[in-house]
Design a protein around this motif. Sequence first.
Motif, PDB file in Angstrom:
ATOM      1  N   LYS A 156     -11.184  13.962  28.209  1.00 45.17           N
ATOM      2  CA  LYS A 156     -11.784  12.776  28.820  1.00 45.17           C
ATOM      3  C   LYS A 156     -11.362  12.597  30.272  1.00 45.17           C
ATOM      4  CE  LYS A 156     -13.362  11.706  24.725  1.00 45.17           C
ATOM      5  NZ  LYS A 156     -14.794  11.942  24.399  1.00 45.17           N
ATOM      6  N   LYS A 157     -10.473  13.447  30.725  1.00 49.89           N
ATOM      7  CA  LYS A 157      -9.881  13.277  32.054  1.00 49.89           C
ATOM      8  C   LYS A 157     -10.793  13.819  33.139  1.00 49.89           C
ATOM      9  CE  LYS A 157      -7.054  15.409  29.726  1.00 49.89           C
ATOM     10  NZ  LYS A 157      -5.848  15.902  29.083  1.00 49.89           N
ATOM     11  N   LYS A 158     -10.349  13.679  34.374  1.00 48.53           N
ATOM     12  CA  LYS A 158     -11.094  14.183  35.529  1.00 48.53           C
ATOM     13  C   LYS A 158     -11.148  15.708  35.472  1.00 48.53           C
ATOM     14  CE  LYS A 158     -11.784  11.774  38.796  1.00 48.53           C
ATOM     15  NZ  LYS A 158     -12.894  10.909  39.255  1.00 48.53           N
ATOM     16  N   ILE A 159     -12.354  16.268  35.680  1.00 49.90           N
ATOM     17  CA  ILE A 159     -12.534  17.722  35.611  1.00 49.90           C
ATOM     18  C   ILE A 159     -12.839  18.257  37.006  1.00 49.90           C
ATOM     19  CG2 ILE A 159     -13.916  19.602  34.644  1.00 49.90           C
ATOM     20  CD1 ILE A 159     -14.455  17.829  32.219  1.00 49.90           C
ATOM     21  N   GLY A 160     -12.110  19.302  37.405  1.00 51.98           N
ATOM     22  CA  GLY A 160     -12.325  19.941  38.699  1.00 51.98           C
ATOM     23  C   GLY A 160     -12.825  21.361  38.523  1.00 51.98           C
ATOM     24  N   GLN A 210      -3.639  20.233  42.580  1.00 54.91           N
ATOM     25  CA  GLN A 210      -4.561  19.160  42.208  1.00 54.91           C
ATOM     26  C   GLN A 210      -5.082  18.443  43.448  1.00 54.91           C
ATOM     27  OE1 GLN A 210      -1.696  17.384  39.548  1.00 54.91           O
ATOM     28  NE2 GLN A 210      -3.001  17.757  37.759  1.00 54.91           N
ATOM     29  N   ALA A 211      -4.229  18.308  44.447  1.00 56.54           N
ATOM     30  CA  ALA A 211      -4.660  17.685  45.695  1.00 56.54           C
ATOM     31  C   ALA A 211      -5.765  18.503  46.352  1.00 56.54           C
ATOM     32  CB  ALA A 211      -3.472  17.547  46.649  1.00 56.54           C
ATOM     33  N   GLU A 212      -5.656  19.835  46.274  1.00 55.77           N
ATOM     34  CA  GLU A 212      -6.677  20.702  46.866  1.00 55.77           C
ATOM     35  C   GLU A 212      -7.999  20.580  46.117  1.00 55.77           C
ATOM     36  OE1 GLU A 212      -6.631  22.559  49.543  1.00 55.77           O
ATOM     37  OE2 GLU A 212      -4.562  22.072  50.049  1.00 55.77           O
ATOM     38  N   VAL A 213      -7.925  20.465  44.803  1.00 53.20           N
ATOM     39  CA  VAL A 213      -9.142  20.458  43.990  1.00 53.20           C
ATOM     40  C   VAL A 213      -9.822  19.093  44.006  1.00 53.20           C
ATOM     41  CG1 VAL A 213     -10.072  20.776  41.666  1.00 53.20           C
ATOM     42  CG2 VAL A 213      -8.248  22.283  42.501  1.00 53.20           C
ATOM     43  N   PHE A 214      -9.032  18.033  43.876  1.00 51.65           N
ATOM     44  CA  PHE A 214      -9.615  16.704  43.691  1.00 51.65           C
ATOM     45  C   PHE A 214      -9.649  15.871  44.969  1.00 51.65           C
ATOM     46  CE2 PHE A 214      -8.004  18.025  39.544  1.00 51.65           C
ATOM     47  CZ  PHE A 214      -9.160  17.894  38.781  1.00 51.65           C
ATOM     48  N   ARG A 247       7.322   9.617  41.090  1.00 54.76           N
ATOM     49  CA  ARG A 247       6.071   8.944  41.469  1.00 54.76           C
ATOM     50  C   ARG A 247       5.581   9.433  42.826  1.00 54.76           C
ATOM     51  NH1 ARG A 247       7.590   2.780  41.033  1.00 54.76           N
ATOM     52  NH2 ARG A 247       5.425   2.454  41.640  1.00 54.76           N
ATOM     53  N   LEU A 248       6.513   9.615  43.755  1.00 55.51           N
ATOM     54  CA  LEU A 248       6.104  10.062  45.087  1.00 55.51           C
ATOM     55  C   LEU A 248       5.584  11.491  45.060  1.00 55.51           C
ATOM     56  CD1 LEU A 248       5.834   9.468  48.080  1.00 55.51           C
ATOM     57  CD2 LEU A 248       8.240  10.100  48.386  1.00 55.51           C
ATOM     58  N   LEU A 249       6.172  12.345  44.224  1.00 53.72           N
ATOM     59  CA  LEU A 249       5.743  13.739  44.147  1.00 53.72           C
ATOM     60  C   LEU A 249       4.269  13.863  43.761  1.00 53.72           C
ATOM     61  CD1 LEU A 249       8.856  15.365  42.429  1.00 53.72           C
ATOM     62  CD2 LEU A 249       7.915  16.008  44.651  1.00 53.72           C
ATOM     63  N   LYS A 250       3.752  12.940  42.954  1.00 55.78           N
ATOM     64  CA  LYS A 250       2.372  13.033  42.489  1.00 55.78           C
ATOM     65  C   LYS A 250       1.371  12.782  43.613  1.00 55.78           C
ATOM     66  CE  LYS A 250       3.050  12.061  37.597  1.00 55.78           C
ATOM     67  NZ  LYS A 250       2.628  11.272  36.422  1.00 55.78           N
ATOM     68  N   ILE A 251       1.721  11.919  44.544  1.00 54.40           N
ATOM     69  CA  ILE A 251       0.757  11.599  45.610  1.00 54.40           C
ATOM     70  C   ILE A 251       1.105  12.277  46.935  1.00 54.40           C
ATOM     71  CG2 ILE A 251       0.161   9.398  44.558  1.00 54.40           C
ATOM     72  CD1 ILE A 251       1.890   8.024  46.691  1.00 54.40           C
ATOM     73  N   ALA A 252       2.280  12.927  46.984  1.00 58.28           N
ATOM     74  CA  ALA A 252       2.705  13.567  48.235  1.00 58.28           C
ATOM     75  C   ALA A 252       1.912  14.845  48.488  1.00 58.28           C
ATOM     76  CB  ALA A 252       4.197  13.883  48.179  1.00 58.28           C
ATOM     77  N   PHE A 253       1.761  15.165  49.755  1.00 60.50           N
ATOM     78  CA  PHE A 253       1.051  16.395  50.120  1.00 60.50           C
ATOM     79  C   PHE A 253       1.713  17.002  51.349  1.00 60.50           C
ATOM     80  CE2 PHE A 253      -2.365  18.830  52.231  1.00 60.50           C
ATOM     81  CZ  PHE A 253      -2.691  19.689  51.186  1.00 60.50           C
ATOM     82  N   ILE A 254       1.932  18.328  51.275  1.00 59.41           N
ATOM     83  CA  ILE A 254       2.497  19.052  52.413  1.00 59.41           C
ATOM     84  C   ILE A 254       1.449  20.027  52.909  1.00 59.41           C
ATOM     85  CG2 ILE A 254       4.477  20.321  53.280  1.00 59.41           C
ATOM     86  CD1 ILE A 254       5.842  19.805  50.623  1.00 59.41           C
ATOM     87  N   SER A 255       1.089  19.903  54.165  1.00 59.26           N
ATOM     88  CA  SER A 255       0.112  20.830  54.737  1.00 59.26           C
ATOM     89  C   SER A 255       0.877  21.941  55.438  1.00 59.26           C
ATOM     90  CB  SER A 255      -0.808  20.094  55.716  1.00 59.26           C
ATOM     91  OG  SER A 255      -1.904  20.898  56.058  1.00 59.26           O
ATOM     92  N   ASN A 324      -4.191   5.874  44.656  1.00 56.18           N
ATOM     93  CA  ASN A 324      -4.350   6.452  43.325  1.00 56.18           C
ATOM     94  C   ASN A 324      -5.079   7.786  43.422  1.00 56.18           C
ATOM     95  OD1 ASN A 324      -6.829   5.427  44.011  1.00 56.18           O
ATOM     96  ND2 ASN A 324      -7.286   4.605  41.966  1.00 56.18           N
ATOM     97  N   THR A 325      -4.717   8.543  44.461  1.00 57.39           N
ATOM     98  CA  THR A 325      -5.299   9.869  44.679  1.00 57.39           C
ATOM     99  C   THR A 325      -4.179  10.849  44.974  1.00 57.39           C
ATOM    100  OG1 THR A 325      -5.558   9.526  47.065  1.00 57.39           O
ATOM    101  CG2 THR A 325      -7.413   8.910  45.659  1.00 57.39           C
ATOM    102  N   TYR A 326      -4.437  12.120  44.648  1.00 53.15           N
ATOM    103  CA  TYR A 326      -3.557  13.171  45.135  1.00 53.15           C
ATOM    104  C   TYR A 326      -3.802  13.305  46.650  1.00 53.15           C
ATOM    105  CZ  TYR A 326      -3.447  14.453  40.168  1.00 53.15           C
ATOM    106  OH  TYR A 326      -3.321  14.435  38.807  1.00 53.15           O
TER     107      TYR A 326
END
Length: 752
Positions: A156-160, A210-214, A247-255, A324-326
């Motif tokens: 039922k979750k988000k599909i990428g 997940q950040a790249e996909v979603f 919690r921070l790791l889920k939304i953090a992004f390193i380019s 509430n996003t990656y």
Amino acid sequence: MIEATPSLKLIAGSELEAELRLRRSASLFKRVAPSDVAVHEADGWTVARANKYSVRLQKAKPIDQALEDDVWSLLARLGFTQLSQGRRFVIPVTKGPGQTASKQIDVLAADDETALVVECKASAPAKPRSMAKDLAEAYALRGAVTSALRQHYGIKKKIGWLFVTRGIIWGDNDRARADEFKIRVLTDNDLDYFLRLADLLGTAARHQLQAEVFGDQQIEGLNRTVPAVRGRIGGRRFYQFTIDPDRLLKIAFISHRARLDAESVGTYQRMLRKGRLRDIRRYIDGGGVFPTNIVVNFRTRRRFELSADKSDGDVALGTLYLPNTYKAAWIIDGQHRLYGFAGSKWSKSTQLPVLAFEGLPPSEEARLFVDINNKQVKVQRSLLVELMSELYWNSPIPDEAYHAVLSRIVAVLGKDIASPFRGRMVQEGDTQTADTPLTVTAVYESLKKSNLVGAIRKGVFDPGPLYDSDAQGAVRRSVDVLSRYFRLFADALPDHWSRGNGEGGYLCTNNGVSALLLVLGAVVDHLAQFGSPKPWQATPQELEDAIRPFAAPVIEIFRKADLPDIRQYRRQVGNAGQRQAAFAMMEAVQSEKPGFIPEGLEEFIKSQDQTGTNTARQLMPELQLMIHDATMTLLLDRFGRDESGWWRKGVPEKVRTEVAARRETNPEGGAYDQFFELLDYRSIASANWDSFDPFFGFGSGKGKESQLAWFSKLSAIRNRIAHPERGTVSEEELAFIEELADHFEKAAALLP
């Protein structure tokens, strides 16, 4: 071996771990009777282990299976808890009323929040390939596949949707179509990056993928609020709060710059370092704390609810709604501190202080990164050159915008699958090796000198033949043309190219690339006068076809070159040496194409009539520097680094007096060793012969004086080079200098 029987099953737990062990192997295995070995060897199998009654055989996986297994293994290592079983995973899909069919999915992976449907395509060797049909099929079946996953597997979750390719060069139209279909594409460099990131971070790297996909899609379960202070620094809005690392790791992004491509902007972070992560994790497990901020940027505005009566001017206390996003909190500083908590028992119970900016563009993020790191750890010149593409991208100042384009071209050349520079450019902070002989700074400077992309003239940008309509176009066209040009040499001379700056290699070195760019510039200038279409009008393929006949004579030089020939090219260093090497290549081109007369070539050819003199003139400073370095290394090793040691005890008094007098007459002063002359090294070696004998003894004679006689001969040649009216250098004398240079090159490796 993975079973080929079709499967409808998702596996987890111990089943997943068992299949991971099989998938991670680069080889296929099977057991056969000893009598059957010869039959299987003819089919490419080799013996891995022989037992009394059976033989275990192995062979490399086919490229398509190797890619699927690499992707499956990556997703398992990233912590996806359910994965498809086997290579023939099929699901029933409804294609229309009363129409059902089976759809094979290369890899299906799911965790608590998302699921990934992955299509894998591989090619060897690397080549362009149209992906239009594959993309269209995936898009057409998306609805049916989604329904099947929800109906049969309860997803039922988000599909990428993800296409992972290896050895396939994507065209611009296919990439645009993938974006339109919301299908994320990962190519060779992307896959290598995530494999490396998995080694460093384990399951915490999953959120990067997940950040790249979603992207900016809202993900259920990421909604969070924190108490925060809102304020302003230098006109920039910020939030100050604390949060647990999990919690921070889920939304953090390193380019990271490790996966830069022609389109990306904002990749200013250096790659994580395994040793530093290990040290930080050890510190955390020992109860260590970090009082300094993790600095991030929310690229979109955040909701902030002000607490009643909790404001004071620009400073306010309230509740901050986290994204509430990656890919939401872009890490500017503190990536090692944050990811040091990945997998730690403290990741949910520790609070990290965070300073979060809001709405900074990528260029501002990069400037902050440079400012912070310049104050703490000196940012190397190579990284600053790379960062120009972030600091100055789309700058209204022509000079800045031009350097940003050059920086991006060099970075993409080091990563692009079609580029022979891929994997050959040393990463910032690492050491040059024979396998990674090229540096970002050297290639950048050489490209700038060539004017192929353009030049700044009187403050105005003058486009070159590789420029296109805008900055992005210039990067794409330049990378395409330069990759094709250098591929001519890499493909025709694979052994030479692979040597890099190891023994017998020259073309794939900083000096070799610079010389080849000078040749390319001269060829393009010639085509601008006599070619059709003109270089700036030609497609990359047309330009490659026009350049190829001019590259052929240069290729032939190095196809026939022996080791002394290569050494001669390797000794031509710096701007002057690179031009000499380039002119030698152009002379070979002219012998095949008499109409090819670039500026300066005729003067170069005339100068070569002085047999060996010009070569000796270039070699002499390099040789004297090697003698100086060897002398100082031996003195410092024996007497110590203080002047009371190496200077007082190691240098004879007569030499010290003369050197000190020369130093006094120089208004700028300097270290004593900067004022040694050639024969001073002889006196020093003679005074310390027991230490210098193994390195300075040269020639067939016996005894110290005979072994040092070469200094007098070298000094006479040096004087003749410095005064052309005294004559030229003979072939025998040039051979003497080259032999002496080889001697000191080998001695350098044995010095203490």
